[in-house]
Motif scaffolding. Structure first.
Motif, PDB file in Angstrom:
ATOM      1  N   PHE A  82     -63.666  15.922 -12.589  1.00  0.00           N
ATOM      2  CA  PHE A  82     -64.557  17.075 -12.478  1.00  0.00           C
ATOM      3  C   PHE A  82     -63.771  18.382 -12.527  1.00  0.00           C
ATOM      4  CE2 PHE A  82     -67.216  20.027  -9.901  1.00  0.00           C
ATOM      5  CZ  PHE A  82     -68.289  20.096 -10.779  1.00  0.00           C
ATOM      6  N   SER A  83     -62.622  18.420 -11.852  1.00  0.00           N
ATOM      7  CA  SER A  83     -61.806  19.642 -11.864  1.00  0.00           C
ATOM      8  C   SER A  83     -61.286  19.941 -13.265  1.00  0.00           C
ATOM      9  CB  SER A  83     -60.628  19.491 -10.890  1.00  0.00           C
ATOM     10  OG  SER A  83     -61.084  19.367  -9.563  1.00  0.00           O
ATOM     11  N   LYS A  84     -60.918  18.895 -14.004  1.00  0.00           N
ATOM     12  CA  LYS A  84     -60.422  19.112 -15.360  1.00  0.00           C
ATOM     13  C   LYS A  84     -61.527  19.650 -16.269  1.00  0.00           C
ATOM     14  CE  LYS A  84     -56.592  15.829 -15.360  1.00  0.00           C
ATOM     15  NZ  LYS A  84     -55.991  14.632 -16.001  1.00  0.00           N
ATOM     16  N   ILE A  85     -62.759  19.192 -16.046  1.00  0.00           N
ATOM     17  CA  ILE A  85     -63.882  19.719 -16.831  1.00  0.00           C
ATOM     18  C   ILE A  85     -64.069  21.213 -16.559  1.00  0.00           C
ATOM     19  CG2 ILE A  85     -66.383  19.622 -17.130  1.00  0.00           C
ATOM     20  CD1 ILE A  85     -66.223  16.621 -16.647  1.00  0.00           C
ATOM     21  N   ILE A  86     -63.955  21.596 -15.284  1.00  0.00           N
ATOM     22  CA  ILE A  86     -64.103  23.004 -14.920  1.00  0.00           C
ATOM     23  C   ILE A  86     -62.973  23.835 -15.516  1.00  0.00           C
ATOM     24  CG2 ILE A  86     -64.090  24.620 -12.980  1.00  0.00           C
ATOM     25  CD1 ILE A  86     -65.541  22.560 -11.336  1.00  0.00           C
ATOM     26  N   ILE A  87     -61.742  23.295 -15.465  1.00  0.00           N
ATOM     27  CA  ILE A  87     -60.606  24.015 -16.039  1.00  0.00           C
ATOM     28  C   ILE A  87     -60.788  24.221 -17.536  1.00  0.00           C
ATOM     29  CG2 ILE A  87     -58.128  23.852 -16.544  1.00  0.00           C
ATOM     30  CD1 ILE A  87     -57.796  22.464 -13.834  1.00  0.00           C
ATOM     31  N   GLN A  88     -61.267  23.199 -18.220  1.00  0.00           N
ATOM     32  CA  GLN A  88     -61.516  23.337 -19.655  1.00  0.00           C
ATOM     33  C   GLN A  88     -62.608  24.367 -19.919  1.00  0.00           C
ATOM     34  OE1 GLN A  88     -62.379  19.387 -21.052  1.00  0.00           O
ATOM     35  NE2 GLN A  88     -60.222  18.772 -21.097  1.00  0.00           N
ATOM     36  N   PHE A  89     -63.647  24.380 -19.072  1.00  0.00           N
ATOM     37  CA  PHE A  89     -64.710  25.372 -19.234  1.00  0.00           C
ATOM     38  C   PHE A  89     -64.155  26.782 -19.038  1.00  0.00           C
ATOM     39  CE2 PHE A  89     -67.996  28.110 -17.410  1.00  0.00           C
ATOM     40  CZ  PHE A  89     -68.974  28.020 -18.395  1.00  0.00           C
ATOM     41  N   VAL A  90     -63.285  26.952 -18.041  1.00  0.00           N
ATOM     42  CA  VAL A  90     -62.665  28.256 -17.798  1.00  0.00           C
ATOM     43  C   VAL A  90     -61.816  28.680 -18.998  1.00  0.00           C
ATOM     44  CG1 VAL A  90     -60.951  29.461 -16.392  1.00  0.00           C
ATOM     45  CG2 VAL A  90     -62.706  28.070 -15.286  1.00  0.00           C
ATOM     46  N   GLN A  91     -61.084  27.735 -19.572  1.00  0.00           N
ATOM     47  CA  GLN A  91     -60.265  28.059 -20.739  1.00  0.00           C
ATOM     48  C   GLN A  91     -61.129  28.487 -21.925  1.00  0.00           C
ATOM     49  OE1 GLN A  91     -58.124  24.278 -20.782  1.00  0.00           O
ATOM     50  NE2 GLN A  91     -56.229  25.318 -20.226  1.00  0.00           N
ATOM     51  N   TYR A  92     -62.235  27.778 -22.149  1.00  0.00           N
ATOM     52  CA  TYR A  92     -63.131  28.162 -23.227  1.00  0.00           C
ATOM     53  C   TYR A  92     -63.748  29.534 -22.970  1.00  0.00           C
ATOM     54  CZ  TYR A  92     -62.865  23.310 -24.784  1.00  0.00           C
ATOM     55  OH  TYR A  92     -62.415  22.098 -25.226  1.00  0.00           O
ATOM     56  N   ALA A  93     -64.073  29.807 -21.698  1.00  0.00           N
ATOM     57  CA  ALA A  93     -64.654  31.107 -21.345  1.00  0.00           C
ATOM     58  C   ALA A  93     -63.667  32.235 -21.602  1.00  0.00           C
ATOM     59  CB  ALA A  93     -65.091  31.098 -19.875  1.00  0.00           C
ATOM     60  N   LEU A  94     -62.401  31.995 -21.310  1.00  0.00           N
ATOM     61  CA  LEU A  94     -61.394  33.027 -21.560  1.00  0.00           C
ATOM     62  C   LEU A  94     -61.182  33.243 -23.056  1.00  0.00           C
ATOM     63  CD1 LEU A  94     -58.770  32.234 -18.763  1.00  0.00           C
ATOM     64  CD2 LEU A  94     -60.378  34.145 -18.867  1.00  0.00           C
ATOM     65  N   TRP A  95     -61.251  32.159 -23.825  1.00  0.00           N
ATOM     66  CA  TRP A  95     -61.173  32.324 -25.279  1.00  0.00           C
ATOM     67  C   TRP A  95     -62.322  33.193 -25.783  1.00  0.00           C
ATOM     68  CZ3 TRP A  95     -57.145  31.790 -28.129  1.00  0.00           C
ATOM     69  CH2 TRP A  95     -56.181  30.812 -27.873  1.00  0.00           C
ATOM     70  N   PHE A  96     -63.521  33.007 -25.205  1.00  0.00           N
ATOM     71  CA  PHE A  96     -64.673  33.816 -25.591  1.00  0.00           C
ATOM     72  C   PHE A  96     -64.460  35.276 -25.196  1.00  0.00           C
ATOM     73  CE2 PHE A  96     -69.081  35.376 -24.919  1.00  0.00           C
ATOM     74  CZ  PHE A  96     -69.536  35.207 -26.222  1.00  0.00           C
ATOM     75  N   CYS A  97     -63.820  35.491 -24.035  1.00  0.00           N
ATOM     76  CA  CYS A  97     -63.506  36.862 -23.622  1.00  0.00           C
ATOM     77  C   CYS A  97     -62.529  37.516 -24.598  1.00  0.00           C
ATOM     78  CB  CYS A  97     -62.921  36.872 -22.210  1.00  0.00           C
ATOM     79  SG  CYS A  97     -64.130  36.645 -20.896  1.00  0.00           S
ATOM     80  N   ILE A  98     -61.542  36.739 -25.054  1.00  0.00           N
ATOM     81  CA  ILE A  98     -60.593  37.275 -26.035  1.00  0.00           C
ATOM     82  C   ILE A  98     -61.321  37.688 -27.316  1.00  0.00           C
ATOM     83  CG2 ILE A  98     -58.677  36.629 -27.556  1.00  0.00           C
ATOM     84  CD1 ILE A  98     -57.515  34.997 -25.301  1.00  0.00           C
ATOM     85  N   LEU A  99     -62.315  36.871 -27.724  1.00  0.00           N
ATOM     86  CA  LEU A  99     -63.103  37.205 -28.901  1.00  0.00           C
ATOM     87  C   LEU A  99     -63.872  38.507 -28.696  1.00  0.00           C
ATOM     88  CD1 LEU A  99     -64.175  36.462 -31.710  1.00  0.00           C
ATOM     89  CD2 LEU A  99     -65.961  35.099 -30.583  1.00  0.00           C
ATOM     90  N   ILE A 100     -64.459  38.684 -27.503  1.00  0.00           N
ATOM     91  CA  ILE A 100     -65.197  39.913 -27.199  1.00  0.00           C
ATOM     92  C   ILE A 100     -64.256  41.119 -27.226  1.00  0.00           C
ATOM     93  CG2 ILE A 100     -66.449  41.144 -25.383  1.00  0.00           C
ATOM     94  CD1 ILE A 100     -67.710  38.506 -24.562  1.00  0.00           C
TER      95      ILE A 100
END
Length: 332
Positions: A82-100
């Motif tokens: 479960f923690s790894k899923i959250i970490i991956q979600f956080v990484q994807y969210a940061l990639w989206f922030c970089i795009l913004i």
């Protein structure tokens, strides 16, 4: 791109970063429990040799060492799905922030404004993206590993007796948990775990003839490192239990019949030198017999505690500096 659009994108990025912050708190709290439990196991192992009575607790110390190491392995290598899923979600969210941020930065740079403002915007974008990429690729990847989060030794490192910065004396644990098994004329040396980089010296003495070892006249630490026998951690045998057994000697039945034997085991590594003593009363030397002997005492001669107060540690640091100076002088 209009100002209202930039404001909307900025609000999206702010909301995502707020969510990332909350998730990071959850991840750190979830990892902290495992880190603390692992450290408690290391502290227990560090104090174990000095809290146990080898004479009265024969055989139980090896089991306790084995259980502690296995528990440490389970905690360190525990898969937090479960923690790894959250970490991956956080990484994807940061990639989206970089795009913004890239979209906003590109829009501001392409608009009509002075050159120094464009340079300032590009520098800020580059710094922000670099910092975020570091978090994505480095920090959050390490959060997936308990050993990296708590700066704890891995399972492979904690059984390596040549590593001197673990906080645990592996060579001492190997000595107090060791066992000697006599099977017919063969002598086996056993440990509860396949410890790495152990060097041994096994001596047999007839106690009735007064042949006791003189530990004080042994070789120096450097001489022992080159003369002692190195055990291959992978070349062990499994006998009647799950100990790691290494054949070390073949006895002469006639020579050792009906004698009380004192066995001195010296275990050496970069962590130090530890001596354990075993006593066999009225060893018959008959065939088809099996006997387990546990140590009744141990003595730490050299232990590198990586401390500025420990004499042996200070000497090791001086020796390493002298070797470096000699190497540099040879190069020059």
């Amino acid at each position: 791109m209009t100002g209202s659009t930039l404001t909307i994108l900025l609000s999206f990025g702010t909301g995502i970063l707020s969510l990332v912050g909350l998730m990071s708190i959850f991840i750190s709290m979830n990892s902290q429990h495992n880190v603390q439990r692992s450290r408690e196991i290391l502290w227990t192992l560090a104090a174990l040799p000095y809290e146990k009575n080898l004479f009265h607790e024969k055989g139980t110390i090896g089991k306790e060492v084995f259980r502690s190491f296995i528990l440490y392995e389970q905690i360190i290598n525990q898969k937090h799905g479960f923690s790894k899923i959250i970490i991956q979600f956080v990484q994807y969210a940061l990639w989206f922030c970089i795009l913004i941020w890239t979209t906003m930065g590109f829009s501001l740079i392409m608009s009509e404004r002075p050159l120094f403002e464009k340079a300032f915007i590009f520098s800020g974008w580059l710094l922000t993206v670099s910092f975020t990429l570091y978090f994505i690729l480095k920090i959050f990847e390490e959060l997936k590993s308990t050993s990296k989060v708590g700066r704890l030794p891995t399972v492979e490192e904690i059984v390596d007796a040549d590593r001197v910065n673990l906080g645990v004396s592996v060579v001492t644990l190997a000595a107090i948990s060791s066992c000697i098994r006599m099977v017919d004329s063969k002598v086996y040396l056993g440990f509860p775990l396949p410890f790495k980089n152990l060097r041994i010296n096994l001596s047999f003495f007839d106690s009735k003839e007064g042949g006791f070892p003189n530990i004080g006249s042994r070789l120096t630490f450097k001489e022992c490192m080159s003369s002692y026998t190195r055990l291959d951690s992978e070349k062990f045998e499994i006998l009647e239990d799950d100990y790691c057994w290494y054949p070390v000697k073949i006895l002469d039945h006639h020579q050792n019949r009906h004698k009380d034997i004192l066995i001195t085991l010296e275990i050496l590594s970069q962590q130090g030198l530890v001596t354990a003593e075993f006593y066999i009363e009225e060893f018959s030397g008959k065939k088809d017999t099996s006997l387990n002997i546990y140590p009744y005492s141990f003595e730490e001669r050299f232990i590198n505690r990586v401390s500025t107060l420990d004499p042996f540690s200070i000497n090791q640091i001086k020796s390493s500096k002298e070797v470096k100076k000699d190497g540099n002088s040879c190069l020059n």
